[in-house]
Motif scaffolding. Structure first.
Motif, PDB file in Angstrom:
ATOM      1  N   ARG A 168      39.995  47.808  -3.030  1.00  0.00           N
ATOM      2  CA  ARG A 168      39.792  49.261  -3.059  1.00  0.00           C
ATOM      3  C   ARG A 168      38.702  49.717  -2.098  1.00  0.00           C
ATOM      4  NH1 ARG A 168      37.406  50.814  -7.347  1.00  0.00           N
ATOM      5  NH2 ARG A 168      36.814  48.779  -8.194  1.00  0.00           N
ATOM      6  N   GLY A 169      38.100  48.755  -1.383  1.00  0.00           N
ATOM      7  CA  GLY A 169      36.980  49.107  -0.517  1.00  0.00           C
ATOM      8  C   GLY A 169      35.817  49.682  -1.297  1.00  0.00           C
ATOM      9  N   ALA A 170      35.673  49.252  -2.554  1.00  0.00           N
ATOM     10  CA  ALA A 170      34.608  49.775  -3.404  1.00  0.00           C
ATOM     11  C   ALA A 170      33.261  49.176  -3.009  1.00  0.00           C
ATOM     12  CB  ALA A 170      34.906  49.463  -4.872  1.00  0.00           C
ATOM     13  N   CYS A 187      30.835  45.837   0.253  1.00  0.00           N
ATOM     14  CA  CYS A 187      31.198  45.766  -1.160  1.00  0.00           C
ATOM     15  C   CYS A 187      30.034  45.253  -1.998  1.00  0.00           C
ATOM     16  CB  CYS A 187      32.398  44.842  -1.359  1.00  0.00           C
ATOM     17  SG  CYS A 187      33.964  45.464  -0.746  1.00  0.00           S
ATOM     18  N   ALA A 226      35.031  48.181   3.686  1.00  0.00           N
ATOM     19  CA  ALA A 226      34.297  49.029   2.742  1.00  0.00           C
ATOM     20  C   ALA A 226      33.341  49.961   3.479  1.00  0.00           C
ATOM     21  CB  ALA A 226      33.518  48.152   1.762  1.00  0.00           C
ATOM     22  N   ASN A 227      33.356  51.226   3.072  1.00  0.00           N
ATOM     23  CA  ASN A 227      32.494  52.286   3.599  1.00  0.00           C
ATOM     24  C   ASN A 227      32.849  52.711   5.027  1.00  0.00           C
ATOM     25  OD1 ASN A 227      31.108  52.403   1.212  1.00  0.00           O
ATOM     26  ND2 ASN A 227      29.314  51.282   1.938  1.00  0.00           N
ATOM     27  N   GLU A 248      34.964  55.019   7.054  1.00  0.00           N
ATOM     28  CA  GLU A 248      35.786  56.218   6.886  1.00  0.00           C
ATOM     29  C   GLU A 248      36.163  56.852   8.216  1.00  0.00           C
ATOM     30  OE1 GLU A 248      33.414  57.402   2.740  1.00  0.00           O
ATOM     31  OE2 GLU A 248      32.973  58.416   4.634  1.00  0.00           O
ATOM     32  N   THR A 280      40.182  53.491   1.501  1.00  0.00           N
ATOM     33  CA  THR A 280      40.035  52.759   0.240  1.00  0.00           C
ATOM     34  C   THR A 280      41.345  52.127  -0.229  1.00  0.00           C
ATOM     35  OG1 THR A 280      40.402  54.822  -0.993  1.00  0.00           O
ATOM     36  CG2 THR A 280      38.122  54.211  -0.534  1.00  0.00           C
ATOM     37  N   SER A 281      42.296  51.972   0.678  1.00  0.00           N
ATOM     38  CA  SER A 281      43.580  51.365   0.311  1.00  0.00           C
ATOM     39  C   SER A 281      43.851  50.135   1.164  1.00  0.00           C
ATOM     40  CB  SER A 281      44.733  52.359   0.496  1.00  0.00           C
ATOM     41  OG  SER A 281      44.563  53.483  -0.340  1.00  0.00           O
TER      42      SER A 281
END
Length: 427
Positions: free
Chosen positions: A28-30, A349, A378-379, A381, A395-396
């Protein structure tokens, strides 16, 4: 063959321990980074969590464990459980136990306690406690000492320290030992802590130095010194900092014969490794041309594999624009300017945690391969302009069917480590 993986990494509501836990975050790229005065990835391993996994440790040793010991032991236990190995029954008796360590934060406390102890006022019991604490905790071999004792291994047991490439090099050592018939089974862990108090003080020092920096800054130099109070964003146009973290990652490696005989379920294979250095005299710099990374990749692939067989690269970007620069230049030389190769990083992450990154990169690459999905960066954008690869922003995860991947790790000073991993049936 990689047959098990275990972790002790930062999570959201609790630490990350299993392959499914890691996948839930990475896919989820959390980001599990927590913001105080700085962003930091904290494991927050409670004593109850530790005791639940290791309830029978002799207290004469366990009461002196540092967090490096605890993280490394927990990730080992989780990896053994994942691989279906019972260390209490002696399944790892002849295994190699290899650790990668980059930092020394947890070594400082035991060292200072021994250094500052007064023999004239220290009781015999206190002296014995200090002796045990010092012997277990002073050296970089701290984690391998307690891991080897836990599984009662009679095989090779040693530590490699080369910063963020440490556990990647140990994965390569394990592969070589297995290929040469030295062992059938190896446990490889990367463990590090970038102490939060040190990072906070570095942040204060950088703020104090900013005025002096501005007085000597010339065109071409960034406006601000590095800071840890902004969110790390690998491959993003706003990337300007690194956030640190702590934790451990452990892999179980076996010969194919050993894995088959016990009916193990393999995640995949470690096929090749190469390591280079930029050749600079500056011990803190990297050559942004990417030449050393290109050389490492070509040595790793050799004459057996072609770069066209590798549609995914697990990058080692920690948000540092210099790292992005040499990775981008390397990809252009290896794949061409418009290859469409996917290259992602999950450093944001859990935070840049040093030695665990080698084992974690192998684990993530094999999980992506197994599940046919490439995790996003992650992060990331807003991808930086001119990237010759797709960093999978957002995030996918991205669907991809692949059998080979390269995973990269770098040490400060220009060291480049590259591992080729493959699916269980890749040749």
């Amino acid at each position: 063959m990689v047959t098990g993986m275990g972790f002790c990494l930062p999570g959201t509501s609790r630490p990350v321990f299993t392959a499914d836990d890691v996948w839930d975050v990475a896919s989820r790229g959390a980001s599990c980074l927590v913001h105080g005065d700085v962003y930091y990835g904290s494991v927050d391993l409670s004593q109850a969590m530790f005791d639940a996994r290791l309830p029978d440790l002799p207290p004469v040793f366990s009461r002196h464990y540092t967090n490096a010991h605890r993280f490394g032991l927990v990730s080992l236990v989780e990896a053994c459980r994942d691989a279906g190995l019972d260390f209490r029954a002696g399944d790892l008796r002849s295994a190699a136990v290899l650790a990668g360590r980059g930092g020394v934060d947890t070594n400082v406390g035991p060292y200072m306690a021994v250094l500052e102890a007064d023999p004239l006022t220290t009781s015999p019991q206190e002296a014995m406690e200090l002796f045990v604490r010092g012997q277990q905790g002073i050296t970089p071999s701290d984690v391998s000492l307690v891991q080897g004792a836990l599984v009662r291994s009679t095989g090779p047991c040693f530590t490699v320290s080369c910063g963020c490439a440490s556990s990647a090099v140990q994965v390569a050592n394990a592969r070589q030992m297995i290929a040469n018939g030295m062992v059938d089974l190896a446990v490889v862990s990367g463990v590090d802590l970038f102490g939060l108090e040190v990072i906070l003080n570095v942040q204060r020092l950088l703020r104090a130095a900013q005025g002096a920096y501005e007085a000597v800054r010339v065109d071409g130099m960034p406006e601000l010194l590095p800071s840890f109070d902004r969110l790390m964003r690998p491959y993003d146009r706003r990337a300007d900092c690194v956030n640190h973290g702590e934790g451990a990652a452990t892999l179980i490696l076996e010969s194919r014969k050993h894995a088959d005989e016990r009916g193990a379920r393999p995640y995949g294979q470690v096929l090749a490794h190469a390591m280079t250095r930029d050749g600079l005299s500056n011990p803190l710099a990297s050559d942004d041309s990417g030449a050393a990374l290109v050389e490492a990749v070509r040595r790793c692939l050799g004459d057996r594999w072609d770069i066209s067989q590798v549609p995914y690269v697990h990058g080692g970007s920690d948000g540092d624009v210099v790292v992005t620069a040499f990775e981008a230049n390397a990809v252009r030389q290896l794949y061409g300017p418009d290859s469409g190769v996917l290259m992602t990083s999950q450093e944001a992450c859990f935070g840049h945690n040093g030695a665990p990154s080698g084992c974690l990169g192998v684990a993530l690459s094999l999980l992506m391969m197994q599940r046919g999905q490439v995790c996003p960066t992650a992060n990331c954008e807003q991808p930086a302009d001119g990237l010759p690869f797709d960093p999978v922003p957002g995030t996918s995860s991205r669907p991809l069917d692949f059998d080979y991947a390269l995973t990269c790790n770098y040490q400060i000073g220009g060291v480049k480590s590259v591992i080729l991993v493959g699916s269980p049936d890749a040749v």
